[in-house]
Design a protein around this motif. Sequence first.
Motif, PDB file in Angstrom:
ATOM      1  N   UNK A  13     -10.545  10.689  -4.978  1.00 40.99           N
ATOM      2  CA  UNK A  13      -9.797  10.891  -6.222  1.00 40.99           C
ATOM      3  C   UNK A  13      -8.356  11.287  -5.924  1.00 40.99           C
ATOM      4  N   UNK A  14      -8.168  12.186  -4.958  1.00 44.38           N
ATOM      5  CA  UNK A  14      -6.817  12.620  -4.605  1.00 44.38           C
ATOM      6  C   UNK A  14      -5.976  11.434  -4.152  1.00 44.38           C
ATOM      7  N   UNK A  15      -6.535  10.592  -3.295  1.00 39.32           N
ATOM      8  CA  UNK A  15      -5.795   9.420  -2.817  1.00 39.32           C
ATOM      9  C   UNK A  15      -5.431   8.472  -3.954  1.00 39.32           C
ATOM     10  N   UNK A  16      -6.369   8.235  -4.859  1.00 45.85           N
ATOM     11  CA  UNK A  16      -6.100   7.338  -5.986  1.00 45.85           C
ATOM     12  C   UNK A  16      -5.038   7.915  -6.909  1.00 45.85           C
ATOM     13  N   UNK A  17      -5.144   9.198  -7.206  1.00 47.48           N
ATOM     14  CA  UNK A  17      -4.164   9.848  -8.088  1.00 47.48           C
ATOM     15  C   UNK A  17      -2.797   9.870  -7.417  1.00 47.48           C
ATOM     16  N   UNK A  18      -2.742  10.208  -6.136  1.00 47.55           N
ATOM     17  CA  UNK A  18      -1.471  10.245  -5.420  1.00 47.55           C
ATOM     18  C   UNK A  18      -0.816   8.866  -5.388  1.00 47.55           C
ATOM     19  N   UNK A  19      -1.594   7.835  -5.116  1.00 49.35           N
ATOM     20  CA  UNK A  19      -1.035   6.472  -5.102  1.00 49.35           C
ATOM     21  C   UNK A  19      -0.511   6.070  -6.482  1.00 49.35           C
ATOM     22  N   UNK A  20      -1.304   6.322  -7.513  1.00 48.74           N
ATOM     23  CA  UNK A  20      -0.880   5.965  -8.869  1.00 48.74           C
ATOM     24  C   UNK A  20       0.343   6.740  -9.317  1.00 48.74           C
ATOM     25  N   UNK A  21       0.337   8.038  -9.068  1.00 43.54           N
ATOM     26  CA  UNK A  21       1.473   8.878  -9.470  1.00 43.54           C
ATOM     27  C   UNK A  21       2.722   8.535  -8.667  1.00 43.54           C
ATOM     28  N   UNK A  22       2.566   8.300  -7.373  1.00 44.34           N
ATOM     29  CA  UNK A  22       3.708   7.932  -6.534  1.00 44.34           C
ATOM     30  C   UNK A  22       4.332   6.615  -6.996  1.00 44.34           C
ATOM     31  N   UNK A  23       3.505   5.635  -7.323  1.00 44.08           N
ATOM     32  CA  UNK A  23       4.024   4.347  -7.809  1.00 44.08           C
ATOM     33  C   UNK A  23       4.776   4.529  -9.120  1.00 44.08           C
ATOM     34  N   UNK A  24       4.225   5.332 -10.016  1.00 42.59           N
ATOM     35  CA  UNK A  24       4.886   5.595 -11.294  1.00 42.59           C
ATOM     36  C   UNK A  24       6.243   6.278 -11.062  1.00 42.59           C
ATOM     37  N   UNK A  25       6.238   7.348 -10.264  1.00 46.54           N
ATOM     38  CA  UNK A  25       7.480   8.087 -10.004  1.00 46.54           C
ATOM     39  C   UNK A  25       8.527   7.213  -9.332  1.00 46.54           C
ATOM     40  N   UNK A  26       8.099   6.434  -8.346  1.00 47.62           N
ATOM     41  CA  UNK A  26       9.045   5.573  -7.641  1.00 47.62           C
ATOM     42  C   UNK A  26       9.672   4.553  -8.576  1.00 47.62           C
ATOM     43  N   UNK A  27       8.898   4.034  -9.515  1.00 43.85           N
ATOM     44  CA  UNK A  27       9.440   3.085 -10.488  1.00 43.85           C
ATOM     45  C   UNK A  27      10.480   3.743 -11.385  1.00 43.85           C
ATOM     46  N   UNK A  28      10.340   5.031 -11.629  1.00 43.79           N
ATOM     47  CA  UNK A  28      11.270   5.750 -12.516  1.00 43.79           C
ATOM     48  C   UNK A  28      12.506   6.283 -11.794  1.00 43.79           C
ATOM     49  N   UNK A  29      12.325   6.825 -10.553  1.00 40.24           N
ATOM     50  CA  UNK A  29      13.463   7.499  -9.901  1.00 40.24           C
ATOM     51  C   UNK A  29      13.704   7.090  -8.459  1.00 40.24           C
ATOM     52  N   UNK A  30      12.953   6.148  -7.948  1.00 38.86           N
ATOM     53  CA  UNK A  30      13.170   5.679  -6.580  1.00 38.86           C
ATOM     54  C   UNK A  30      12.210   6.326  -5.597  1.00 38.86           C
ATOM     55  N   UNK A  31      12.270   5.877  -4.344  1.00 39.79           N
ATOM     56  CA  UNK A  31      11.333   6.358  -3.336  1.00 39.79           C
ATOM     57  C   UNK A  31      11.498   7.845  -3.035  1.00 39.79           C
TER      58      UNK A  31
END
Length: 138
Positions: A13-31
């Motif tokens: 669950x942690x890996x899935x949430x981290x991947x999803x949240x990271x992709x969302x954040x990166x789309x909004x503010x960059x890597x």
Amino acid sequence: MVAIVVEPSQDETRNAVLCGLSAYNEAKIGPRNTKPLAISLRDESGAIVGGLVGELKWEWLHVDLLWVDGDHRGAGLGEALVVQAEQTARDHGARGVYLSTMSLQAPDFYPRLGYRECGRMEDYPVAGHRIHHFTKAL
């Protein structure tokens, strides 16, 4: 249909949430531009007697842990660790630092180094104590 499941382990669950949240954040503010940070204090035998652990991400340094062994406190080593971390953060392009400390730890230490309290939560980790959140512009 979607089910809510309390998992026996957090890894998947942690890996899935981290991947999803990271992709969302990166789309909004960059890597995240993430870089782990570890700075140690070592005695003459090479044993670690203190250190600072954190993470550089985006334009900030998050200090997660800071500790100096009791036999070495009061000699300015905690301050030296923070100063080194701040310089490393500047070299990485960071514009600020943020951290948290509990009332039983070092809430008076950070303001002496130019940190400003930006939040506080009462009765953490137990009743009668609090956690303090600090930030500093670099």
